[in-house]
Design a protein around this motif. Structure first.
Motif, PDB file in Angstrom:
ATOM      1  N   UNK A   1      45.761  31.126  39.025  1.00 46.73           N
ATOM      2  CA  UNK A   1      46.185  32.488  38.699  1.00 46.73           C
ATOM      3  C   UNK A   1      45.658  33.451  39.758  1.00 46.73           C
ATOM      4  N   UNK A   2      46.431  34.490  40.005  1.00 45.53           N
ATOM      5  CA  UNK A   2      46.050  35.472  41.016  1.00 45.53           C
ATOM      6  C   UNK A   2      45.882  36.862  40.409  1.00 45.53           C
ATOM      7  N   UNK A   3      45.293  37.721  41.191  1.00 47.12           N
ATOM      8  CA  UNK A   3      45.152  39.128  40.810  1.00 47.12           C
ATOM      9  C   UNK A   3      46.520  39.738  40.498  1.00 47.12           C
ATOM     10  N   UNK A   4      47.525  39.392  41.305  1.00 50.86           N
ATOM     11  CA  UNK A   4      48.876  39.929  41.100  1.00 50.86           C
ATOM     12  C   UNK A   4      49.458  39.475  39.756  1.00 50.86           C
TER      13      UNK A   4
ATOM     14  N   UNK B   1      38.638  40.291  30.566  1.00 47.38           N
ATOM     15  CA  UNK B   1      37.500  40.434  31.468  1.00 47.38           C
ATOM     16  C   UNK B   1      36.306  39.636  30.949  1.00 47.38           C
ATOM     17  N   UNK B   2      36.110  39.661  29.648  1.00 47.95           N
ATOM     18  CA  UNK B   2      34.999  38.911  29.044  1.00 47.95           C
ATOM     19  C   UNK B   2      35.193  37.412  29.223  1.00 47.95           C
TER      20      UNK B   2
ATOM     21  N   UNK C   1      36.994  32.016  41.186  1.00 44.31           N
ATOM     22  CA  UNK C   1      37.099  33.445  41.502  1.00 44.31           C
ATOM     23  C   UNK C   1      37.458  34.218  40.235  1.00 44.31           C
ATOM     24  N   UNK C   2      36.698  35.245  39.968  1.00 42.65           N
ATOM     25  CA  UNK C   2      36.965  36.095  38.811  1.00 42.65           C
ATOM     26  C   UNK C   2      37.951  37.191  39.201  1.00 42.65           C
ATOM     27  N   UNK C   3      39.224  36.920  39.002  1.00 40.96           N
ATOM     28  CA  UNK C   3      40.264  37.868  39.429  1.00 40.96           C
ATOM     29  C   UNK C   3      40.259  39.144  38.590  1.00 40.96           C
ATOM     30  N   UNK C   4      39.627  39.097  37.408  1.00 40.95           N
ATOM     31  CA  UNK C   4      39.614  40.289  36.558  1.00 40.95           C
ATOM     32  C   UNK C   4      38.716  41.388  37.117  1.00 40.95           C
ATOM     33  N   UNK C   5      37.859  41.044  38.069  1.00 43.60           N
ATOM     34  CA  UNK C   5      36.999  42.064  38.670  1.00 43.60           C
ATOM     35  C   UNK C   5      37.807  43.123  39.402  1.00 43.60           C
TER      36      UNK C   5
END
Length: 359
Positions: free
Chosen positions: A73-76, A113-114, A134-138
């Motif tokens: 999964x990506x930020x987009x 986010x949690x 990688x935490x993309x929710x940041x």
């Protein structure tokens, strides 16, 4: 909603969710998060996974999603989901067709986010690495309401009890509400639960505690002699809050009559009870919401337990002019959440503005 019902509903949600969400819930239960929070978060996770599948971003069923899929999964992808929430109508509610509120969308973002924070920092695979790299929710911004504190406070001011109205409200329930009832059945139901209902309203107005905090109180959590109540706050920490002496009479009366009114079994420790098929059980959150709505509608305007909390916060700020005092009483971890009360316009401020240019 009772603790038992929330546990059952959480278990049903977990059947639709992958193993790493089970681990998340188990971990957060130890913190502990409330069962209500975990249930609401689990619903948000399921909705997110269902959307991912619908958009062909994952191909597994929601209960079988793999860590490999999560890592791809990506930020987009999450930004697209956020856009979907902002633009899609609510379904399955009395407000079908209306857009979701910013508050409900922010709840979705907070839940995700949690979860991603947990997967990126509190897990470990066979190689000793976190489940996701990688935490993309940041990178995902919170949803802004688009409303100023002044605007929000004005809206709240119309839906809370101002000044002496709190005392008038509970006096209305005690002495006048029954006169509005026309059927014998309604009068009987009111009289049966009157002492309990007065105590519930009194505890809300005497402390400013949350609905979940009140419902989950046990008998041992009420200290009448010291006028204090022990509650489990958001985030699972135990806190002791003071009760205003003005409302102690109603609370003490219920404490004395609780057993006579509901005949609970010895194992039933919940402070506030209701009868279901003749058996005493912990009162549901929905029952409390309905009784607050019923009495407030008859008195002034329909309000919620949360607006009673705002009532206490507003009155306490007027008396103390201290956000720190308000945050401590309401169980807030900081003063940012209580800053809203500085913008509530009371009668003294109105008079000051009216007299600003007069001699």
């Amino acid at each position: 909603m009772s603790q038992e019902k929330n546990i059952n509903r959480l278990e049903l949600e977990l059947k639709t969710l992958p193993f790493f969400v089970h681990e998340y819930v188990q971990k957060k239960s130890i913190v502990p998060y409330s069962v209500t929070t975990l249930y609401e978060y689990s619903k948000e996770f399921r909705r997110f996974f269902e959307w991912l599948k619908h958009e062909s971003l994952i191909f597994s069923d929601t209960a079988s999603i793999t860590l490999e899929e999560m890592n791809h999964l990506t930020y987009e992808d999450v930004e697209l989901y956020k856009g979907y929430l902002l633009s899609s109508p609510r379904l399955g509610t009395s407000s079908d067709g209306r857009l979701r509120s910013h508050v409900s969308i922010q709840r979705s973002i907070t839940a995700l986010k949690s979860l991603f924070q947990f997967l990126a920092t509190q897990t470990e695979n066979q190689d000793g690495k976190p489940y996701i790299q990688q935490n993309i929710m940041l990178k995902i911004d919170n949803v802004k309401t688009g409303r100023t504190l002044q605007d929000r406070s004005r809206a709240i001011e119309k839906k809370i009890l101002i000044g002496d109205e709190s005392l008038e409200f509970i006096e209305f329930i005690d002495t006048s509400y029954e006169n509005l009832l026309t059927s014998h059945q309604a009068k009987y139901a009111f009289k049966r639960n009157k002492t309990r209902d007065l105590a519930i309203i009194a505890l809300f107005l005497g402390t400013g505690i949350r609905l979940s905090e009140l419902v989950n109180m046990n008998v041992s959590d009420l200290d009448i002699s010291n006028m204090e109540a022990t509650v489990i706050r958001k985030g699972g920490f135990k806190d002791t809050t003071m009760i205003s002496s003005v409302f102690m009479e109603y609370i003490s009366e219920y404490a004395k009559e609780r057993h006579t009114l509901y005949h609970p079994e010895r194992t039933q420790k919940s402070l506030f009870l209701s009868l279901y098929r003749g058996k005493a059980q912990q009162i549901d959150q929905s029952t409390v919401e309905k009784l607050v709505a019923k009495y407030s509608s008859a008195f002034k305007t329909r309000i919620t337990p949360h607006k009673l909390r705002h009532t206490v916060g507003t009155q306490l700020y007027k008396k103390t002019n201290s956000l720190l005092t308000v945050s401590h009483q309401l169980g807030q971890t900081g003063t940012s959440a209580t800053a809203l009360y500085t913008h509530l316009v009371d009668e003294e401020k109105r008079e000051a503005i009216n007299d600003l240019w007069t001699n």
